[in-house]
Scaffold this active site. Structure first.
Site, PDB file in Angstrom:
ATOM      1  N   ALA A 297       0.835  -1.209   0.000  1.00 27.12           N
ATOM      2  CA  ALA A 297       0.000   0.000   0.000  1.00 27.12           C
ATOM      3  C   ALA A 297       0.863   1.250   0.000  1.00 27.12           C
ATOM      4  CB  ALA A 297      -0.924  -0.010   1.210  1.00 27.12           C
ATOM      5  N   SER A 298       2.073   1.137  -0.566  1.00 29.30           N
ATOM      6  CA  SER A 298       2.943   2.297  -0.714  1.00 29.30           C
ATOM      7  C   SER A 298       2.379   3.226  -1.785  1.00 29.30           C
ATOM      8  CB  SER A 298       4.341   1.837  -1.142  1.00 29.30           C
ATOM      9  OG  SER A 298       4.272   1.230  -2.436  1.00 29.30           O
ATOM     10  N   TYR A 299       2.961   4.411  -1.925  1.00 28.22           N
ATOM     11  CA  TYR A 299       2.464   5.312  -2.965  1.00 28.22           C
ATOM     12  C   TYR A 299       2.715   4.722  -4.346  1.00 28.22           C
ATOM     13  CZ  TYR A 299       7.252   7.139  -3.609  1.00 28.22           C
ATOM     14  OH  TYR A 299       8.603   7.269  -3.863  1.00 28.22           O
ATOM     15  N   GLU A 303      -0.344   4.217  -6.877  1.00 30.39           N
ATOM     16  CA  GLU A 303      -0.260   4.925  -8.162  1.00 30.39           C
ATOM     17  C   GLU A 303      -0.387   3.951  -9.325  1.00 30.39           C
ATOM     18  OE1 GLU A 303       2.592   8.712  -6.900  1.00 30.39           O
ATOM     19  OE2 GLU A 303       3.498   6.824  -7.535  1.00 30.39           O
ATOM     20  N   HIS A 570     -10.475  32.641  -8.664  1.00 31.26           N
ATOM     21  CA  HIS A 570     -11.750  31.950  -8.859  1.00 31.26           C
ATOM     22  C   HIS A 570     -12.042  31.780 -10.343  1.00 31.26           C
ATOM     23  CE1 HIS A 570     -15.728  30.581  -7.691  1.00 31.26           C
ATOM     24  NE2 HIS A 570     -16.253  31.400  -8.599  1.00 31.26           N
TER      25      HIS A 570
END
Length: 595
Positions: A297-299, A303, A570
């Site tokens: 479950a690392s990045y 990814e 905005h």
């Protein structure tokens, strides 16, 4: 000094003076540059011997002989330990880039600096060093992955990390122009959208190949000696270099910088190394991966799982415990929920215990057996298994024990000072091999450049490893600066932390069939420090761009009031940080329904 007639006699006299004196200056008593040169040596407590040519009858003849010997007619004309240095400018430059120390020591090396590792940090360091007039070499050697994958100059980021990852992340996002979509492998046939893995992979690899070539050309143009060789220390100033054909040569250097980076870790379970791939292999995989399991479950795992799901593959993530260890856990769970809602499957808490090959091929077919936390067995079949459970530093087998470089006995990471100096004084380390430093490409680049300046100029600035921004390129991007909420509470106490948060709705998501209120932002503040912001987290489109923009403010000590007083643009996602006024403790609904 008695007069000596004839050029041969003058040459012998000059050589005798040069050989007898550690620092020999041929000078003129009233010359301002000669006085500066003498003052320079005085300032570093180095004795010198000077001959004032304007006070000698044969001074002009000596000056002519010096010109014939050195090519320099002007004064001061300085020699150190028998070697010609030059005039005042040359002496000052040698002091600034610290080669003067080497000359005074009397030691001679092939190079002033050898960088071991041709990744982003190593290349940045080498290119910075040559700017300051020193001789630099860079060694880079890629050992094949267990699946046989290798790559060119540029390190993990360029070849098997940030660059191909971001490109595949982009490929998974619809909304490009038709031509962009085609280059990323998307095809429209019979009103059906398909993705061609080979087209995408080839386009990405072509881009990487051009970067590899550009790096080599750039090193050559900057006169950095590049060798595609594996380095191993013989002693603290000598290294053995072995190229891919087995040819061995030795080189010496005053300084060495360790910049080898890391490689993916394989868990010790049956069948893992034989049948699994890692991020080292995925981005050049010659076939579509098919049904895929991402272990970890690392990045990197999330990814890869994210863009593979978005490209249309059946993807499962096997998670031992938590998602994104070290990151803000609320944000991590939001990412997991978003990915699950969009097709990525999760098995947690679960660890793999056995991997078996059922069928060869590209892709093949494999049976994975996992064990849940309660002991329940989980069994399924996959075409591709990607292992992403962390990375190990490339510090084994290069002779660090020979030269006394201390490493963490459990992990192998190099131990170093805040100035990147190891326990061997002339050997330094940057990037992912260092213990306790962020394993990020821009960090290695910054550290490498600043270290080169400190080694070869009078610069003193060190790399700041605090408040380093980063982004996780999951389908919904996550950007972060500073502390996760858990770390902030642990450091300052629950009562001194105030968290402001809000959902926000990107304008482009108001079109039909788009989600609402899954994007999320929060600021973590310390009440006792005038609500200084110590953590900024954002989950939404272009989170990396948003995070980068706020980095300077966080590093300069911005408070919540500073954010409140800033005027937002905005409609953008980033403007949410200028309008947040709901605290997490209040429990008030943070859903956004309009501007």
């Amino acid at each position: 000094m008695p007069p000596i007639d004839g050029s041969d006699g003058l040459k012998a006299m000059i050589e005798d003076l040069v050989n007898k004196n550690r620092v020999m200056i041929f000078s003129k008593s009233a010359c301002p540059y000669c006085l500066k040169a003498k003052d320079l040596f005085k300032s570093i407590n180095v004795e010198y011997h000077a001959v004032e040519l304007d006070k000698l009858d044969n001074g002009p003849a000596i000056q002519d002989t010096l010109q014939a010997m050195t090519g320099q007619r002007t004064v001061p004309n300085t020699f150190i330990n028998g070697k010609h240095l030059g005039g005042y400018d040359s002496t000052l430059k040698a002091k600034e880039n610290k080669t003067l120390e080497v000359m005074l020591d009397g030691e001679s090396y092939d190079y002033d600096l050898v960088v071991i590792g041709g990744g982003s940090g190593g290349l940045a360091c080498a290119k910075e060093a040559v700017k300051h007039g020193v001789k630099v070499a860079c060694l880079d050697f890629v050992k094949p992955s267990p699946q046989g994958t290798t790559w060119g100059l540029g390190g993990t980021c360029v070849n098997v990390g940030c660059i191909p990852k971001k490109l595949m992340h982009q490929a998974s996002i619809l909304g490009h122009s038709i031509e962009d979509a085609k280059s990323y492998g998307w095809e429209l046939k019979d009103e059906k959208v398909k993705h061609n893995w080979e087209t995408m992979k080839n386009a990405i690899q072509d881009h990487i190949g051009s970067l590899n070539w550009n790096y080599r050309v750039e090193l050559r143009s900057k006169e950095v000696t590049y060798q595609n060789s594996y380095g191993e220390f013989i002693d603290k100033h000598k290294i053995k270099c072995t190229n891919k054909r087995g040819k061995v040569q030795e080189m010496t250097s005053r300084y060495f910088i360790l910049a080898m980076g890391g490689r993916p870790r394989y868990p010790d379970i049956p069948g893992c190394k034989e049948y699994c791939i890692t991020s080292d292999d995925l981005f050049s995989l010659p076939y579509a991966p098919g049904k895929t399991l991402c272990i970890g479950a690392s990045y990197v795992s999330l990814e890869c799982a994210g863009f593979l799901t978005s490209l249309g593959f059946d993807v499962t993530v096997m998670v031992r415990s938590i998602l994104l260890r070290g990151f803000d856990q609320q944000m991590a769970e939001e990412i997991g929920k978003y990915m699950a809602d969009h097709g990525t499957k999760f098995i947690r808490p679960c660890v793999p215990v056995k991997i078996e090959r059922l069928e060869e091929g590209q892709p093949g077919r494999y049976r994975v057996t996992g064990k849940m936390q309660d002991g329940t067995e989980v069994v399924d079949e996959y075409n591709t298994i990607v292992v992403a459970v962390g990375r190990d530093p490339c510090t084994k087998g290069i002779g660090l024990d020979t030269v006394g470089v201390d490493v963490d006995p459990k992990t192998g990471f190099v131990l170093a000072s805040d100035g990147e100096q190891t326990s061997c004084p002339n050997i330094y380390a940057i990037g992912d091999v260092l213990k306790g430093r962020p394993e990020l490409t821009p960090v290695a680049i910054q550290a490498g450049r600043l270290l080169a300046k400190r080694l070869f100029t009078s610069a003193t600035l060190k790399c700041d490893y605090v408040n380093v921004p980063t982004t996780v390129f999951t389908p919904l991007e996550y950007g972060a600066i500073g502390m996760p909420e858990e770390v902030a509470i642990d450091k300052f106490g629950q009562g001194d932390i105030e968290v402001y948060h809000s959902h926000f709705l990107p304008l482009e998501w108001t079109l039909p069939h788009r989600e609402e209120n899954v994007c999320y932002a929060k600021l973590i503040c310390v009440k006792s420090l005038k609500e200084k912001v110590i953590g900024l987290h954002v989950l939404g489109p272009n989170a990396g761009e948003i995070t980068q923009g706020f980095t300077i403010g966080i590093k300069l000590g911005a408070t919540k009031a500073d954010f409140d007083n800033a005027i937002g643009i905005h409609p953008t996602c980033a403007e949410i940080f200028t309008t947040m006024n709901i605290t997490k403790n209040s429990g008030v609904d943070i859903s956004v329904s309009g501007c």
